[in-house]
Design an enzyme around this catalytic site. Structure first.
Site, PDB file in Angstrom:
ATOM      1  CB  CYS A 250       6.031   0.753   7.632  1.00 61.04           C
ATOM      2  SG  CYS A 250       5.723  -0.840   6.865  1.00 61.04           S
TER       3      CYS A 250
ATOM      4  CB  THR B 250      -0.358  -0.598   6.981  1.00 61.62           C
ATOM      5  OG1 THR B 250       0.397  -1.545   7.724  1.00 61.62           O
ATOM      6  CG2 THR B 250      -0.629   0.626   7.822  1.00 61.62           C
TER       7      THR B 250
ATOM      8  CD  GLU C 134      10.881  -5.170   6.273  1.00 63.52           C
ATOM      9  OE1 GLU C 134      12.000  -5.059   5.767  1.00 63.52           O
ATOM     10  OE2 GLU C 134       9.852  -4.696   5.772  1.00 63.52           O
TER      11      GLU C 134
ATOM     12  CB  THR D   1      -0.913   0.008   1.250  1.00 67.27           C
ATOM     13  OG1 THR D   1      -0.085  -0.260   2.417  1.00 67.27           O
ATOM     14  CG2 THR D   1      -1.996  -1.025   1.180  1.00 67.27           C
TER      15      THR D   1
ATOM     16  CB  ALA E 299       1.374   1.231  16.370  1.00 65.48           C
TER      17      ALA E 299
ATOM     18  CE  LYS F 291       1.551  -1.428  10.942  1.00 62.73           C
ATOM     19  NZ  LYS F 291       2.683  -2.074  11.559  1.00 62.73           N
TER      20      LYS F 291
HETATM   21  N1  NAD Z   1       7.256  -4.587   5.756  1.00 61.59           N
HETATM   22  C1  NAD Z   1       6.899  -4.412   7.010  1.00 61.59           C
HETATM   23  O1  NAD Z   1       7.720  -4.375   7.926  1.00 61.59           O
HETATM   24  C2  NAD Z   1       5.453  -4.257   7.362  1.00 61.59           C
HETATM   25  C3  NAD Z   1       5.068  -4.415   8.696  1.00 61.59           C
HETATM   26  C4  NAD Z   1       3.722  -4.294   9.007  1.00 61.59           C
HETATM   27  C5  NAD Z   1       2.806  -4.008   8.015  1.00 61.59           C
HETATM   28  N2  NAD Z   1       3.215  -3.830   6.728  1.00 61.59           N
HETATM   29  C6  NAD Z   1       2.186  -3.570   5.706  1.00 61.59           C
HETATM   30  O2  NAD Z   1       1.913  -4.803   5.054  1.00 61.59           O
HETATM   31  C7  NAD Z   1       1.595  -4.569   3.665  1.00 61.59           C
HETATM   32  C8  NAD Z   1       2.515  -5.393   2.798  1.00 61.59           C
HETATM   33  O3  NAD Z   1       3.849  -4.950   3.019  1.00 61.59           O
HETATM   34  P1  NAD Z   1       5.094  -5.764   2.479  1.00 61.59           P
HETATM   35  O4  NAD Z   1       6.283  -5.113   3.064  1.00 61.59           O
HETATM   36  O5  NAD Z   1       4.859  -7.205   2.664  1.00 61.59           O
HETATM   37  O6  NAD Z   1       4.996  -5.428   0.903  1.00 61.59           O
HETATM   38  P2  NAD Z   1       5.775  -6.179  -0.265  1.00 61.59           P
HETATM   39  O7  NAD Z   1       5.897  -5.181  -1.355  1.00 61.59           O
HETATM   40  O8  NAD Z   1       6.989  -6.833   0.265  1.00 61.59           O
HETATM   41  O9  NAD Z   1       4.776  -7.341  -0.719  1.00 61.59           O
HETATM   42  C9  NAD Z   1       3.544  -7.113  -1.319  1.00 61.59           C
HETATM   43  C10 NAD Z   1       3.297  -8.215  -2.347  1.00 61.59           C
HETATM   44  O10 NAD Z   1       1.969  -8.099  -2.844  1.00 61.59           O
HETATM   45  C11 NAD Z   1       1.987  -8.493  -4.206  1.00 61.59           C
HETATM   46  N3  NAD Z   1       0.794  -7.964  -4.875  1.00 61.59           N
HETATM   47  C12 NAD Z   1       0.469  -6.679  -5.115  1.00 61.59           C
HETATM   48  N4  NAD Z   1      -0.710  -6.601  -5.716  1.00 61.59           N
HETATM   49  C13 NAD Z   1      -1.165  -7.870  -5.873  1.00 61.59           C
HETATM   50  C14 NAD Z   1      -2.342  -8.438  -6.416  1.00 61.59           C
HETATM   51  N5  NAD Z   1      -3.317  -7.657  -6.917  1.00 61.59           N
HETATM   52  N6  NAD Z   1      -2.471  -9.765  -6.407  1.00 61.59           N
HETATM   53  C15 NAD Z   1      -1.492 -10.559  -5.891  1.00 61.59           C
HETATM   54  N7  NAD Z   1      -0.359 -10.084  -5.350  1.00 61.59           N
HETATM   55  C16 NAD Z   1      -0.204  -8.738  -5.340  1.00 61.59           C
HETATM   56  C17 NAD Z   1       3.272  -7.911  -4.736  1.00 61.59           C
HETATM   57  O11 NAD Z   1       3.682  -8.567  -5.928  1.00 61.59           O
HETATM   58  C18 NAD Z   1       4.229  -8.143  -3.558  1.00 61.59           C
HETATM   59  O12 NAD Z   1       4.933  -9.353  -3.694  1.00 61.59           O
HETATM   60  C19 NAD Z   1       1.717  -3.069   3.463  1.00 61.59           C
HETATM   61  O13 NAD Z   1       0.459  -2.489   3.587  1.00 61.59           O
HETATM   62  C20 NAD Z   1       2.606  -2.636   4.603  1.00 61.59           C
HETATM   63  O14 NAD Z   1       2.376  -1.304   4.982  1.00 61.59           O
HETATM   64  C21 NAD Z   1       4.516  -3.978   6.384  1.00 61.59           C
END
Ligand code: NAD
Length: 489
Positions: free
Chosen positions: A300, A156, A189, A116, A247, A244
């Site tokens: 994030c 998020t 992470e 997002t 935080a 979220k």
């Molecule tokens: N990275 C962190 O530390 C963390 C921690 C808490 C929350 N978040 C939240 O979690 C969410 C994901 O973050 P992330 O770091 O895993 O992102 P990321 O970019 O690592 O992974 C997202 C995945 O979604 C896939 N994707 C996108 N659109 C798609 C669709 N229509 N169909 C199928 N797959 C699709 C992408 O190809 C990608 O592999 C975000 O909203 C982020 O804010 C991230």
């Protein structure tokens, strides 16, 4: 007349929709998005719940192939302990696939864990969250689902996104029922696996109705396989979504607070590490997240604060928006201050000077470099024609170049000349005028610093953006050392 009547009936149904869901015990889970959150979270759910089949799907074929790679060193996400979890569960009850339609339809519960990012176009550009991938996921679920499902927002998202997801599912589905839950992920992470094993809390937001409660209980029972019930909070869906963002805003605010104080320390002779220790022992403040640095990064913090700022402005709360915006302003100030101190020390001219970067990831123990401070510091030094020689134990050459090219500060050819990747830290530091520590990787502590010094141009500078190294020892060797938030000798 008939058309108007049927539209009114439809409107009435949509507004008063009360799903009588058939929610069985959860036996099959599907997660859309195999990234830094989806991959590790589902791997741990599969490991802890061998009776549940967990499928992680993604549109990115290469990423899915990496998750399925026999060599566990090739997983697309590096996290301590992750390969052991994947090794245990993959092929047993954990599967990675690009067959989204089949896996979504087969599941009782579908997590949406897609990215997002901040919008880079149109209304809300540079501030609001881009919900394109969330919407595509919701539409996909609606298109393929032939049985009732619980849809869980793991990504998020801005407050009230569940409303949008619900609207899509209600309007475009195949007549099956959906319950929407918010279940934001709080893992960090670098410590994702241990955070998932032992979270401070799990937050589940749901609709305030009988079906909403049933859906929340179903997800609670999944987590309850390894997390004590008292650590699983059930709230209304809007509280969960907003919590979220809040935080992350609070965590980032602590970093910006101590970083603001670091600048004051450098002017006054106070030592920021001593100040952090002194205030952190106050139990009302607490000791965590008080480590000064070159600035926070990661995918994030910035995006979630921008989101909070955008939402606050949307509701006319300009003072609230301004307050949170300043957290980002201090972070930018800190990165720029660090880069400028390097330029000033090197006589205001970096042209053809090699500056070695230790670290490119936004923190240690991850291969993620999204929004890393290193990118912005490098970019500023490259504006002054400095040659940046980067070594990072986990971030590869392509990723570094993609990161710097994404900023579009100069053309890619120029970036290729000025940003150089090294797989050997000693080679990166050889003939350098200065070393900048950008990530707090433990291995940097164990280098043969005498050897490093001997191979550098003199005077040899170390700019420690993490206050990681032993400054006294480095000074004894002959380095000119500059840390953050201390008077530098
Ligand atoms: N990275 C962190 O530390 C963390 C921690 C808490 C929350 N978040 C939240 O979690 C969410 C994901 O973050 P992330 O770091 O895993 O992102 P990321 O970019 O690592 O992974 C997202 C995945 O979604 C896939 N994707 C996108 N659109 C798609 C669709 N229509 N169909 C199928 N797959 C699709 C992408 O190809 C990608 O592999 C975000 O909203 C982020 O804010 C991230």
């Amino acid at each position: 007349m008939t058309i108007v009547f049927s539209m009114l009936v439809r409107l009435f149904i949509l507004q008063n929709i009360k799903f009588i869901m058939n929610i069985p015990e959860i036996k099959k889970i599907c997660c859309i998005g195999a990234g830094y959150v989806g991959g590790p979270t589902m791997a741990v759910i599969a490991q802890k719940c061998p009776h549940i089949r967990v499928a992680v799907v993604d549109v990115n074929e290469q990423k899915i192939a990496q998750w399925n790679d026999n060599n566990l060193d090739n997983l697309p996400v590096y996290e301590p302990g992750l390969k052991e979890v994947v090794k245990e569960a993959r092929g047993r009850n954990l599967f990675f696939s690009t067959d989204m339609d089949t896996e979504i339809d087969a599941a009782d519960m579908v997590f949406i864990s897609v990215n997002t990012p901040t919008k880079t176009y149109g209304k809300g550009k540079g501030m609001a969250a881009d919900l394109k991938y969330i919407e595509l996921s919701a539409r996909k679920i609606a298109e393929v689902a032939t049985s009732d499902k619980i849809v869980v927002e793991k990504s998020t998202i801005p407050i009230r996104t569940a409303q949008a997801v619900r609207k899509i599912l209600a309007n475009t589905g195949n007549g099956v029922n959906f319950q929407i839950l918010s279940n934001p992920e709080f893992l960090a992470e670098g410590t994702a696996v241990s955070d998932l094993y032992n979270p401070d809390r799990v937050l589940i937001g749901g609709e305030e109705s009988e079906d909403g409660k049933k859906a929340m209980d179903a997800l609670t029972s999944v987590y309850n396989n390894w997390i004590p019930r008292e650590r699983i909070l059930q709230t209304n869906i809007w509280s969960s979504e907003l919590s979220k963002l809040v935080a992350n805003a609070f965590l980032a605010q602590r970093i910006s607070s101590i970083n603001a104080i670091s600048a004051l320390c450098e002017k006054t002779g106070a030592n920021v590490d001593e100040v952090a220790k002194a205030i952190g022992m106050d139990t009302r403040i607490g000791a965590k997240f008080l480590k000064t640095s070159v600035g926070f990064g990661g995918s994030c913090f910035q995006k979630d604060i921008l989101n909070l700022v955008y939402i606050s402005r949307f509701y006319g709360l300009d003072e609230v928006a301004y307050y949170w915006e300043s957290v980002i302003e201090i972070n930018d100030y800190q990165k720029n201050r660090f880069a400028d101190s390097i330029i000033i020390k090197l006589n205001n001219t970096l042209s053809d000077k090699k500056i070695a970067f230790l670290g490119w990831a936004f923190k240690k123990d991850t291969n993620d470099s999204r929004e890393s401070a290193a990118i912005y510091v490098a970019d500023r030094l490259m504006e002054d024609k400095g040659i940046i020689a980067v070594y990072d134990p986990k971030v590869g050459e392509k990723r570094m170049h993609d990161d710097i090219n994404y900023l579009k500060t100069r053309d890619e050819e120029e970036n290729d000349k000025l940003l150089q990747y090294y797989s050997d830290p000693y080679e990166a530091m050889k003939d350098a005028y200065a070393i900048a520590v950008l990530t707090e990787w433990d291995e940097f502590l164990d280098y043969d610093w005498q050897k490093v010094y001997d191979n550098m141009i003199k005077p040899a500078y170390v700019f420690d953006g993490r206050n990681l190294l032993n400054h006294e020892k480095l000074r004894e060797i002959g380095f000119n050392v500059q840390g953050i938030g201390k008077v530098n000798k």
